[in-house]
Design a protein around this motif. Structure first.
Motif, PDB file in Angstrom:
ATOM      1  N   GLU A 287      40.645  42.404  43.440  1.00 51.41           N
ATOM      2  CA  GLU A 287      41.332  43.585  44.029  1.00 51.41           C
ATOM      3  C   GLU A 287      42.670  43.281  44.926  1.00 51.41           C
ATOM      4  N   ALA A 288      42.462  42.223  45.688  1.00 51.04           N
ATOM      5  CA  ALA A 288      43.589  41.780  46.666  1.00 51.04           C
ATOM      6  C   ALA A 288      44.615  41.255  46.030  1.00 51.04           C
ATOM      7  N   GLY A 289      44.523  40.771  44.630  1.00 50.22           N
ATOM      8  CA  GLY A 289      45.383  40.320  43.804  1.00 50.22           C
ATOM      9  C   GLY A 289      45.440  38.532  43.852  1.00 50.22           C
ATOM     10  N   GLU A 290      44.322  38.033  43.953  1.00 54.68           N
ATOM     11  CA  GLU A 290      44.230  36.776  43.932  1.00 54.68           C
ATOM     12  C   GLU A 290      43.226  36.274  42.809  1.00 54.68           C
ATOM     13  N   ALA A 291      43.480  36.572  41.733  1.00 55.21           N
ATOM     14  CA  ALA A 291      42.813  36.416  40.507  1.00 55.21           C
ATOM     15  C   ALA A 291      42.485  35.038  40.269  1.00 55.21           C
ATOM     16  N   LEU A 295      38.332  33.358  39.641  1.00 55.54           N
ATOM     17  CA  LEU A 295      37.833  32.570  38.660  1.00 55.54           C
ATOM     18  C   LEU A 295      37.176  31.468  39.112  1.00 55.54           C
ATOM     19  N   GLU A 296      37.688  30.733  40.219  1.00 58.81           N
ATOM     20  CA  GLU A 296      37.087  29.797  40.842  1.00 58.81           C
ATOM     21  C   GLU A 296      35.715  30.001  41.580  1.00 58.81           C
ATOM     22  N   HIS A 297      35.685  31.208  42.006  1.00 57.50           N
ATOM     23  CA  HIS A 297      34.578  31.928  42.502  1.00 57.50           C
ATOM     24  C   HIS A 297      33.414  32.009  41.483  1.00 57.50           C
ATOM     25  N   LEU A 298      33.725  32.487  40.484  1.00 51.04           N
ATOM     26  CA  LEU A 298      32.866  32.980  39.353  1.00 51.04           C
ATOM     27  C   LEU A 298      32.344  31.705  38.731  1.00 51.04           C
ATOM     28  N   ALA A 322      36.474  38.674  32.795  1.00 52.26           N
ATOM     29  CA  ALA A 322      37.424  39.421  32.032  1.00 52.26           C
ATOM     30  C   ALA A 322      38.425  40.184  33.029  1.00 52.26           C
ATOM     31  N   ARG A 323      38.135  40.576  33.958  1.00 51.98           N
ATOM     32  CA  ARG A 323      39.006  41.387  34.966  1.00 51.98           C
ATOM     33  C   ARG A 323      40.119  40.313  35.523  1.00 51.98           C
ATOM     34  N   ALA A 324      39.561  39.081  35.811  1.00 54.99           N
ATOM     35  CA  ALA A 324      40.388  37.952  36.649  1.00 54.99           C
ATOM     36  C   ALA A 324      41.244  37.599  35.498  1.00 54.99           C
ATOM     37  N   LEU A 326      42.661  39.041  32.747  1.00 54.64           N
ATOM     38  CA  LEU A 326      43.543  39.888  32.575  1.00 54.64           C
ATOM     39  C   LEU A 326      44.377  40.301  33.413  1.00 54.64           C
ATOM     40  N   ALA A 327      44.100  39.861  34.857  1.00 54.77           N
ATOM     41  CA  ALA A 327      45.106  39.981  35.925  1.00 54.77           C
ATOM     42  C   ALA A 327      46.275  39.003  35.818  1.00 54.77           C
ATOM     43  N   LEU A 328      45.669  37.697  35.167  1.00 52.24           N
ATOM     44  CA  LEU A 328      46.443  36.461  35.379  1.00 52.24           C
ATOM     45  C   LEU A 328      47.349  36.559  33.496  1.00 52.24           C
ATOM     46  N   ARG A 329      47.226  37.632  32.942  1.00 56.34           N
ATOM     47  CA  ARG A 329      47.929  37.794  31.654  1.00 56.34           C
ATOM     48  C   ARG A 329      47.387  36.923  30.787  1.00 56.34           C
ATOM     49  N   ARG A 330      46.146  36.339  30.801  1.00 53.76           N
ATOM     50  CA  ARG A 330      45.546  35.307  29.849  1.00 53.76           C
ATOM     51  C   ARG A 330      44.558  36.032  28.992  1.00 53.76           C
ATOM     52  N   LEU A 331      45.545  36.949  28.061  1.00 55.43           N
ATOM     53  CA  LEU A 331      44.936  37.927  27.339  1.00 55.43           C
ATOM     54  C   LEU A 331      43.897  37.611  26.543  1.00 55.43           C
ATOM     55  N   LYS A 332      44.097  36.439  25.613  1.00 54.76           N
ATOM     56  CA  LYS A 332      43.150  36.056  24.732  1.00 54.76           C
ATOM     57  C   LYS A 332      41.770  35.538  25.280  1.00 54.76           C
TER      58      LYS A 332
END
Length: 433
Positions: A287-291, A295-298, A322-324, A326-332
């Motif tokens: 939400e804060a733009g730190e995708a 991912l590291e937290h997950l 998936a949200r993170a 998508l935010a990084l545009r790693r679509l696949k």
């Protein structure tokens, strides 16, 4: 002259192991077990096998933990005591040996008597851990009814029942039992239990978007946590405060409180709770733009869960991944995470499932799969209209935009009207005419 070996215990290391097992079975922290002359640090050294408690201290431990002193000192309990196997089952449950615990609980669950309530509660907790939520509700409701709704006698069972209600989408029932538990705790001046149930009640109210009722509970919880000086208590309050700020649209504040909770949990043995705080922090980071940080937290959260991760937890982590992505545009990669989440979706309660379908639909839309996205948006809207009304407008808006993109402007307009009607109904329910 050097002191000779203690004769009132069999072995310091084994004494420590048994004390820790009995403490965990009782659901107490080292701080909660402590008493005048025997602080948490000393208990920690006993459990590590570095100190031998006196006979007087052993008897006080036994009284507080509800076990025989001989169990702590030599691992012996009276053979004819029916509580012995029950205690073994409760310890096994705490240590994750659910098959062993289940066999003992099953043998006692149908036998009327003082241990039936604890056996049913144990089976309910095992069922909940295994994702058999409706069975968990049935067992735990039986236990609560047989115990004449004396909710302070087994806080862990009430805690699990409230979570089980929430997992089935019955948030109002979760709120009702936690409200009742809080009142019993206040009447009994049971501060520890009031704090525990208050935080859970605040979280349930947050899920219902009843922030006005949740906020005073969190303020009370912070006050009680400060008085208790128990770090785990502080961590749970920070976690609830983080959820409050996430749903209030304040991701920076949410992340700040989640980090405070993590700093405490990582100094304790509470790995599964730490893992869920990592999940919460990941949400706030996206939400804060730190995708990337999310991912590291997950990843860290999954490591902490290890073999104890349930299908519900797995689904929630996959959705945030998936949200993170998508935010990084790693679509696949986002699509792969979304597909994993979809395979686990039935484990979630209807409200969470509806909100998750909105997220996953956005992933498939970004990947050029509009028909799949359309299906998920429609599923989301159906579920949210019944189980998550505050989120209907957002889902309707996203579905309408997709319909517009697909050249279906009339359907898009009808969808927007559908969302607006629900918003108006919600406003009336909250604010009146």
């Amino acid at each position: 002259m050097p002191r000779g070996p203690a004769t009132h215990v069999d072995d310091p290391a084994r004494v420590g192991e048994r004390l820790k097992a009995a403490r965990l079975a009782a659901g107490l922290s080292q701080r909660q077990l402590a008493f005048s002359g025997c602080g948490p640090a000393y208990i920690s050294r006993i459990e590590a096998g570095l100190r031998v408690p006196s006979l007087q201290v052993i008897h006080e431990f036994a009284r507080r933990l509800g076990v025989a002193p001989e169990y702590i000192s030599h691992g012996r309990t009276p053979d004819d005591d029916p509580e012995t196997p029950l205690l073994q089952a409760e310890v096994a449950l705490r240590l994750g040996a659910t098959d062993e615990a289940s066999n003992i609980f099953e043998a006692l669950a149908d036998k009327p008597g003082p241990y039936q309530v604890r056996a049913l509660a144990g089976l309910g907790q095992i069922a909940f851990r295994a994702g058999r939520v409706h069975e968990a509700v049935r067992r735990l409701e039986q236990a609560v009814a047989l115990d004449e709704r004396r909710l302070l006698r087994d806080p862990a069972a009430v805690d699990t029942l409230a979570r089980a209600y929430a997992s089935t989408g019955a948030l109002e029932r979760s709120v009702a039992i936690l409200d009742e538990a809080c009142e019993q705790a206040r009447s009994a001046s049971a501060t520890v239990e009031l704090l525990r149930f208050g935080v859970l009640l605040a979280n349930a109210l947050i899920d219902l978007n009843q922030f006005d009722r949740a906020q005073p509970l969190l303020v009370e919880a912070i006050r009680l946590a400060d008085e208790s000086r128990d770090p785990l208590t502080h961590a749970r309050v920070y976690w609830a405060q983080s959820r409050f700020h996430i749903l209030s649209g304040e991701p920076e504040l949410a992340a700040r409180y989640a980090r405070r909770a993590l700093a405490i949990f990582e100094r304790t043995e509470n790995d599964s709770f730490s893992a869920m705080v990592y999940h919460l922090l990941a949400y706030a980071e996206v939400e804060a733009g730190e995708a990337a940080a999310a991912l590291e937290h997950l990843e860290r959260g999954r490591e902490l869960f290890a073999a104890t991760m349930t299908p519900i937890d797995d689904a929630k982590f996959a959705i945030e991944e998936a949200r993170a992505l998508l935010a990084l545009r790693r679509l696949k990669d986002a699509a792969r995470a979304a597909s994993r989440a979809l395979a686990l979706m039935e484990a979630l309660d209807p409200g969470d499932r509806g909100r998750s379908y909105v997220v996953l639909a956005g992933v498939f839309k970004a990947n050029g799969e509009p028909e799949r996205a359309l299906e998920l948006y429609e599923l989301a809207l159906e579920l949210l209209e019944e189980h998550g009304r505050p989120y209907v407008v957002d889902a309707a808006g996203q579905l309408a935009q997709l319909l517009e993109d697909l050249g279906r402007p009339l359907d898009a307009l009808q969808t927007l009207k559908r969302g607006l009607r629900f918003q108006q109904d919600l406003d009336v329910a909250v604010f009146g005419n």
